[in-house]
Design a protein around this motif. Structure first.
Motif, PDB file in Angstrom:
ATOM      1  N   TRP A 139       1.516 -21.909  34.783  1.00  0.00           N
ATOM      2  CA  TRP A 139       0.206 -21.355  34.428  1.00  0.00           C
ATOM      3  C   TRP A 139      -0.252 -20.405  35.549  1.00  0.00           C
ATOM      4  CZ3 TRP A 139       1.209 -26.725  34.242  1.00  0.00           C
ATOM      5  CH2 TRP A 139       1.438 -27.219  32.955  1.00  0.00           C
ATOM      6  N   PRO A 140       0.372 -19.220  35.637  1.00  0.00           N
ATOM      7  CA  PRO A 140       0.111 -18.293  36.754  1.00  0.00           C
ATOM      8  C   PRO A 140      -1.229 -17.567  36.646  1.00  0.00           C
ATOM      9  CG  PRO A 140       1.635 -17.299  35.191  1.00  0.00           C
ATOM     10  CD  PRO A 140       1.384 -18.703  34.710  1.00  0.00           C
ATOM     11  N   GLY A 162       3.638 -19.905  43.465  1.00  0.00           N
ATOM     12  CA  GLY A 162       4.241 -20.208  42.169  1.00  0.00           C
ATOM     13  C   GLY A 162       3.789 -19.264  41.074  1.00  0.00           C
ATOM     14  N   SER A 163       2.602 -18.710  41.225  1.00  0.00           N
ATOM     15  CA  SER A 163       2.041 -17.802  40.219  1.00  0.00           C
ATOM     16  C   SER A 163       2.691 -16.422  40.210  1.00  0.00           C
ATOM     17  CB  SER A 163       0.526 -17.646  40.440  1.00  0.00           C
ATOM     18  OG  SER A 163      -0.158 -18.843  40.150  1.00  0.00           O
ATOM     19  N   VAL A 164       3.544 -16.151  41.184  1.00  0.00           N
ATOM     20  CA  VAL A 164       4.286 -14.879  41.188  1.00  0.00           C
ATOM     21  C   VAL A 164       5.442 -15.030  40.201  1.00  0.00           C
ATOM     22  CG1 VAL A 164       5.601 -13.232  42.560  1.00  0.00           C
ATOM     23  CG2 VAL A 164       3.666 -14.458  43.593  1.00  0.00           C
ATOM     24  N   GLY A 188       2.982 -18.518  31.736  1.00  0.00           N
ATOM     25  CA  GLY A 188       4.185 -18.464  32.557  1.00  0.00           C
ATOM     26  C   GLY A 188       5.391 -19.077  31.880  1.00  0.00           C
ATOM     27  N   GLY A 189       6.268 -19.653  32.689  1.00  0.00           N
ATOM     28  CA  GLY A 189       7.506 -20.229  32.177  1.00  0.00           C
ATOM     29  C   GLY A 189       7.430 -21.728  32.049  1.00  0.00           C
ATOM     30  N   LYS A 190       8.603 -22.364  32.089  1.00  0.00           N
ATOM     31  CA  LYS A 190       8.674 -23.811  31.940  1.00  0.00           C
ATOM     32  C   LYS A 190       8.910 -24.526  33.269  1.00  0.00           C
ATOM     33  CE  LYS A 190      10.046 -23.316  27.165  1.00  0.00           C
ATOM     34  NZ  LYS A 190      11.120 -23.424  26.155  1.00  0.00           N
ATOM     35  N   ALA A 226       3.216 -25.424  43.164  1.00  0.00           N
ATOM     36  CA  ALA A 226       4.045 -24.240  42.924  1.00  0.00           C
ATOM     37  C   ALA A 226       4.551 -24.209  41.484  1.00  0.00           C
ATOM     38  CB  ALA A 226       5.222 -24.214  43.898  1.00  0.00           C
ATOM     39  N   ILE A 227       4.950 -25.372  40.966  1.00  0.00           N
ATOM     40  CA  ILE A 227       5.430 -25.453  39.582  1.00  0.00           C
ATOM     41  C   ILE A 227       4.282 -25.190  38.609  1.00  0.00           C
ATOM     42  CG2 ILE A 227       6.433 -26.991  37.844  1.00  0.00           C
ATOM     43  CD1 ILE A 227       7.815 -28.397  40.355  1.00  0.00           C
TER      44      ILE A 227
END
Length: 204
Positions: A95-96, A15-17, A103-105, A89-90
Protein backbone atom coordinates in the motif's frame (compact mmCIF):
# COMPACT_ATOMS: atom_id res chain seq x y z
CA UNK A 1 11.42 5.47 21.65
CA UNK A 2 11.69 8.20 19.04
CA UNK A 3 14.35 6.44 16.94
CA UNK A 4 12.37 3.20 16.52
CA UNK A 5 9.31 5.17 15.39
CA UNK A 6 11.41 7.11 12.86
CA UNK A 7 12.94 3.83 11.66
CA UNK A 8 9.48 2.28 11.18
CA UNK A 9 8.23 5.32 9.24
CA UNK A 10 11.37 5.34 7.08
CA UNK A 11 10.92 1.62 6.40
CA UNK A 12 7.36 2.20 5.26
CA UNK A 13 8.47 5.03 2.96
CA UNK A 14 11.25 2.83 1.57
CA UNK A 15 8.76 0.06 0.91
CA UNK A 16 6.50 2.56 -0.85
CA UNK A 17 9.06 2.99 -3.64
CA UNK A 18 7.46 0.74 -6.26
CA UNK A 19 10.27 -0.30 -8.59
CA UNK A 20 7.88 -2.20 -10.86
CA UNK A 21 5.89 0.97 -11.50
CA UNK A 22 9.00 3.10 -11.93
CA UNK A 23 10.80 0.70 -14.28
CA UNK A 24 7.69 0.16 -16.43
CA UNK A 25 7.20 3.91 -16.68
CA UNK A 26 10.87 4.40 -17.58
CA UNK A 27 11.08 1.59 -20.16
CA UNK A 28 7.63 1.67 -21.77
CA UNK A 29 5.95 4.81 -20.50
CA UNK A 30 3.14 2.71 -18.99
CA UNK A 31 1.59 2.16 -15.59
CA UNK A 32 2.15 -1.56 -15.05
CA UNK A 33 -0.85 -1.68 -12.72
CA UNK A 34 -3.01 -1.25 -15.86
CA UNK A 35 -1.42 -4.16 -17.70
CA UNK A 36 -1.03 -7.91 -17.34
CA UNK A 37 -2.41 -9.00 -13.98
CA UNK A 38 -2.37 -5.42 -12.70
CA UNK A 39 0.03 -6.30 -9.89
CA UNK A 40 3.05 -4.06 -9.23
CA UNK A 41 5.57 -6.84 -8.69
CA UNK A 42 8.22 -9.01 -10.28
CA UNK A 43 5.90 -11.68 -11.72
CA UNK A 44 3.73 -9.18 -13.57
CA UNK A 45 6.87 -7.34 -14.68
CA UNK A 46 8.01 -10.64 -16.20
CA UNK A 47 4.73 -10.98 -18.07
CA UNK A 48 4.66 -7.41 -19.32
CA UNK A 49 8.32 -6.38 -19.73
CA UNK A 50 10.34 -9.61 -19.81
CA UNK A 51 13.07 -11.33 -17.81
CA UNK A 52 15.62 -8.51 -17.44
CA UNK A 53 13.28 -5.93 -15.89
CA UNK A 54 11.63 -8.65 -13.79
CA UNK A 55 14.97 -9.71 -12.29
CA UNK A 56 15.75 -6.06 -11.55
CA UNK A 57 12.41 -5.58 -9.80
CA UNK A 58 12.86 -8.81 -7.83
CA UNK A 59 16.31 -7.81 -6.58
CA UNK A 60 15.35 -4.22 -5.76
CA UNK A 61 12.16 -5.23 -3.95
CA UNK A 62 14.09 -7.85 -1.97
CA UNK A 63 16.68 -5.21 -1.10
CA UNK A 64 13.94 -3.03 0.40
CA UNK A 65 13.21 -5.74 2.95
CA UNK A 66 16.88 -6.26 3.74
CA UNK A 67 17.52 -2.55 4.27
CA UNK A 68 14.42 -2.15 6.46
CA UNK A 69 15.61 -4.87 8.86
CA UNK A 70 19.12 -3.38 8.91
CA UNK A 71 17.65 0.02 9.78
CA UNK A 72 15.73 -1.56 12.67
CA UNK A 73 18.84 -3.25 14.00
CA UNK A 74 20.89 -0.07 13.79
CA UNK A 75 18.49 2.04 15.84
CA UNK A 76 17.59 -0.38 18.66
CA UNK A 77 18.69 -3.55 20.44
CA UNK A 78 15.11 -4.74 20.95
CA UNK A 79 14.22 -7.80 18.86
CA UNK A 80 10.83 -6.42 17.86
CA UNK A 81 12.14 -3.27 16.13
CA UNK A 82 13.70 -4.98 13.05
CA UNK A 83 10.57 -7.14 12.78
CA UNK A 84 8.23 -4.15 12.76
CA UNK A 85 10.51 -2.27 10.34
CA UNK A 86 10.34 -5.25 8.00
CA UNK A 87 6.56 -5.42 8.28
CA UNK A 88 6.39 -1.66 7.62
CA UNK A 89 8.45 -2.04 4.43
CA UNK A 90 6.13 -4.79 3.18
CA UNK A 91 3.09 -2.69 4.07
CA UNK A 92 4.65 0.15 2.09
CA UNK A 93 5.15 -2.12 -0.91
CA UNK A 94 1.57 -3.38 -0.72
CA UNK A 95 0.00 0.00 0.00
CA UNK A 96 2.52 2.64 -1.22
CA UNK A 97 1.82 6.21 -0.21
CA UNK A 98 3.66 7.45 -3.33
CA UNK A 99 1.40 5.51 -5.72
CA UNK A 100 -2.10 6.03 -4.30
CA UNK A 101 -1.79 2.95 -2.06
CA UNK A 102 -1.95 0.57 -5.05
CA UNK A 103 1.07 -1.70 -4.86
CA UNK A 104 2.09 -5.33 -5.18
CA UNK A 105 1.76 -8.45 -3.08
CA UNK A 106 5.00 -7.96 -1.17
CA UNK A 107 6.58 -11.38 -1.60
CA UNK A 108 10.00 -10.21 -2.85
CA UNK A 109 10.21 -7.71 0.01
CA UNK A 110 9.06 -10.45 2.40
CA UNK A 111 11.91 -12.65 1.16
CA UNK A 112 14.39 -9.91 2.07
CA UNK A 113 12.83 -9.38 5.49
CA UNK A 114 12.62 -13.05 6.46
CA UNK A 115 16.11 -13.86 5.14
CA UNK A 116 17.52 -11.10 7.34
CA UNK A 117 15.47 -12.01 10.41
CA UNK A 118 16.20 -15.73 10.32
CA UNK A 119 18.23 -16.95 7.35
CA UNK A 120 18.22 -20.75 7.84
CA UNK A 121 14.44 -21.18 8.32
CA UNK A 122 13.78 -18.80 5.42
CA UNK A 123 16.28 -20.67 3.24
CA UNK A 124 14.68 -24.06 3.93
CA UNK A 125 11.20 -22.69 3.28
CA UNK A 126 12.49 -20.95 0.17
CA UNK A 127 13.97 -24.13 -1.28
CA UNK A 128 10.68 -25.98 -0.77
CA UNK A 129 8.78 -23.07 -2.34
CA UNK A 130 11.09 -23.00 -5.38
CA UNK A 131 10.68 -26.75 -5.86
CA UNK A 132 6.90 -26.29 -5.73
CA UNK A 133 7.09 -23.52 -8.35
CA UNK A 134 9.29 -25.65 -10.61
CA UNK A 135 6.90 -28.59 -10.21
CA UNK A 136 3.54 -26.82 -10.54
CA UNK A 137 4.65 -23.51 -12.14
CA UNK A 138 2.39 -21.50 -9.83
CA UNK A 139 4.28 -18.53 -8.37
CA UNK A 140 1.38 -17.75 -6.06
CA UNK A 141 1.48 -21.27 -4.60
CA UNK A 142 5.23 -21.00 -4.01
CA UNK A 143 4.75 -17.62 -2.33
CA UNK A 144 2.14 -19.02 0.05
CA UNK A 145 4.28 -22.08 0.81
CA UNK A 146 7.28 -19.87 1.58
CA UNK A 147 5.42 -17.49 3.89
CA UNK A 148 3.50 -20.34 5.53
CA UNK A 149 6.48 -22.59 6.24
CA UNK A 150 8.94 -19.94 7.44
CA UNK A 151 7.27 -19.30 10.84
CA UNK A 152 7.00 -23.07 11.36
CA UNK A 153 10.71 -23.55 10.68
CA UNK A 154 11.49 -20.54 12.88
CA UNK A 155 9.63 -22.23 15.73
CA UNK A 156 11.45 -25.54 15.13
CA UNK A 157 14.74 -23.63 14.95
CA UNK A 158 14.04 -22.03 18.35
CA UNK A 159 13.92 -18.49 17.02
CA UNK A 160 12.89 -15.34 18.92
CA UNK A 161 9.15 -15.11 19.59
CA UNK A 162 9.06 -11.70 17.89
CA UNK A 163 10.44 -13.22 14.68
CA UNK A 164 7.94 -16.10 14.77
CA UNK A 165 4.96 -13.82 15.40
CA UNK A 166 6.13 -11.30 12.80
CA UNK A 167 6.61 -14.06 10.25
CA UNK A 168 3.15 -15.46 11.00
CA UNK A 169 1.68 -12.00 10.43
CA UNK A 170 3.45 -11.85 7.06
CA UNK A 171 1.78 -15.13 6.13
CA UNK A 172 -1.57 -13.47 6.90
CA UNK A 173 -0.49 -10.56 4.66
CA UNK A 174 0.37 -13.02 1.88
CA UNK A 175 -2.93 -14.89 2.15
CA UNK A 176 -4.87 -11.63 2.04
CA UNK A 177 -2.97 -10.28 -0.97
CA UNK A 178 -3.26 -13.63 -2.77
CA UNK A 179 -6.94 -14.21 -2.01
CA UNK A 180 -7.86 -13.98 -5.71
CA UNK A 181 -5.01 -16.33 -6.62
CA UNK A 182 -6.13 -18.82 -3.96
CA UNK A 183 -9.61 -18.85 -5.47
CA UNK A 184 -8.11 -19.47 -8.93
CA UNK A 185 -5.86 -22.23 -7.58
CA UNK A 186 -8.89 -23.99 -6.11
CA UNK A 187 -10.79 -23.56 -9.39
CA UNK A 188 -7.79 -24.62 -11.50
CA UNK A 189 -7.72 -21.34 -13.45
CA UNK A 190 -4.54 -19.78 -12.01
CA UNK A 191 -1.93 -18.67 -14.57
CA UNK A 192 1.18 -20.82 -14.67
CA UNK A 193 4.66 -19.33 -14.88
CA UNK A 194 5.68 -18.99 -18.53
CA UNK A 195 2.14 -19.08 -19.88
CA UNK A 196 -0.32 -16.32 -20.70
CA UNK A 197 2.36 -13.67 -20.97
CA UNK A 198 -0.14 -10.87 -21.19
CA UNK A 199 2.23 -8.43 -22.94
CA UNK A 200 0.95 -4.91 -22.48
CA UNK A 201 -2.70 -5.88 -22.61
CA UNK A 202 -4.85 -3.77 -20.36
CA UNK A 203 -6.33 -5.11 -17.12
CA UNK A 204 -10.09 -5.24 -17.20
Amino acid sequence: MTLPIIAIVCSYLLGSVSFSVLIAKWLKGIDIRHHGSGNAGATNTLRVLGKGPAIGVLLLDTLKGIVAVVIGRLVADADWVPVVCGIAAIAGHNWPIFFRFRGGKGIATTIGVLAMLSFIPALIAGIIAILAIVWKRYVSLGSLIFTGLTPIFMWIYGDHLSNILGSALLFVFAVYRHRTNIKKLVQGTENRLGSNKGGVSRVR
